[in-house]
Design an enzyme around this catalytic site. Structure first.
Site, mmCIF file in Angstrom:
data_model
loop_
_atom_site.group_PDB
_atom_site.id
_atom_site.type_symbol
_atom_site.label_atom_id
_atom_site.label_comp_id
_atom_site.label_asym_id
_atom_site.label_seq_id
_atom_site.Cartn_x
_atom_site.Cartn_y
_atom_site.Cartn_z
ATOM 1 N N SER A 10 0.849 -1.195 -0.170
ATOM 2 C CA SER A 10 0.113 0.004 -0.175
ATOM 3 C C SER A 10 0.974 1.193 0.031
ATOM 4 C CB SER A 10 -0.828 -0.084 1.422
ATOM 5 O OG SER A 10 -1.609 1.214 1.230
ATOM 6 N N GLY A 11 0.224 2.274 -0.529
ATOM 7 C CA GLY A 11 1.037 3.480 -0.261
ATOM 8 C C GLY A 11 0.269 4.648 0.624
ATOM 9 N N ASP A 73 -7.276 -5.635 2.861
ATOM 10 C CA ASP A 73 -8.518 -5.249 2.254
ATOM 11 C C ASP A 73 -9.742 -5.159 3.332
ATOM 12 O OD1 ASP A 73 -9.538 -4.106 0.233
ATOM 13 O OD2 ASP A 73 -10.622 -5.828 -0.718
#
EC number: 3.6.1.66
Length: 202
Positions: A10-11, A73
């Site tokens: 993830s960023g 998620d």
């Protein structure tokens, strides 16, 4: 002591910060996918469940890096809406929807529904891909209701709308210290911490 690399698929800066806080003290060098040169890697989340999406993201990143990879998620499941927005939570109002647009759409869909009938749960699934490419998942949940209007100004996403059971306040009103103890992601991350402690021992 040599640190093991843990790459987060993830960023999202909020997410990385939260993960670093909960995994503090473990011999890990925690890096975002952006920090390992994968800023442009976009994984299509076409799974039918949170589990499928988390596993897919973690595996795609692990093909390109050395170290343990985690991906999560998260979905908001509203009972009155048959579980929507669910796996589409981050793009509920469209592919590039803002948090505000998603929140507006959710409130519109629940227009006229009494507070007691607006029950919902947040669920996070985290996939862990080991260095040998085997994987497992952990999950966390948090129960609550959807507020009639946005409340509070901390947090992100659906935080201003999610009233946490037992608190009578939204995540956005509770602030990050309490949120990081009781949220769906916090519950999943605590389980992740236990898994990682075992992996690092092993």
């Amino acid at each position: 002591m040599k640190k093991t690399r843990l790459i987060v698929a993830s960023g999202n800066v909020h997410k990385i910060y939260e993960i670093k806080k909960i995994l503090k003290g473990l011999p890990l060098e925690i890096l975002s996918k952006d920090e390992v040169g994968l800023k442009d890697l976009e994984v299509v989340e076409d799974g039918k469940t949170l589990e499928e999406n988390a596993i897919k993201k973690a595996i795609e990143v692990s093909k390109k890096v050395d170290g343990i990879v985690i991906a999560d998620d998260t979905g908001l499941f509203v009972d009155r809406l048959d579980g929507r927005p669910g796996i589409y939570s981050s793009r509920y109002a469209g592919e590039d929807a803002t948090y505000e647009e998603n929140n507006r759409k959710l409130l519109m869909e629940l227009d006229g529904v009494e507070l007691e009938d607006r029950t919902a749960k947040f669920k996070t699934v985290i996939a862990i891909v080991m260095e040998d490419k085997s994987y497992k998942t952990v999950e966390g949940e948090c129960l609550g209701k959807i507020a009639l209007t946005p409340r509070g100004n901390h947090g992100f996403g659906y935080d201003p709308l999610f009233i946490v059971d037992g608190y009578n306040k939204t995540f956005a009103e509770l602030g990050e210290d309490i949120k990081n103890k009781i949220s769906h992601r916090a519950n999943a991350l605590r389980k992740l911490r236990v898994e990682l402690e075992n992996i690092l021992k092993g």
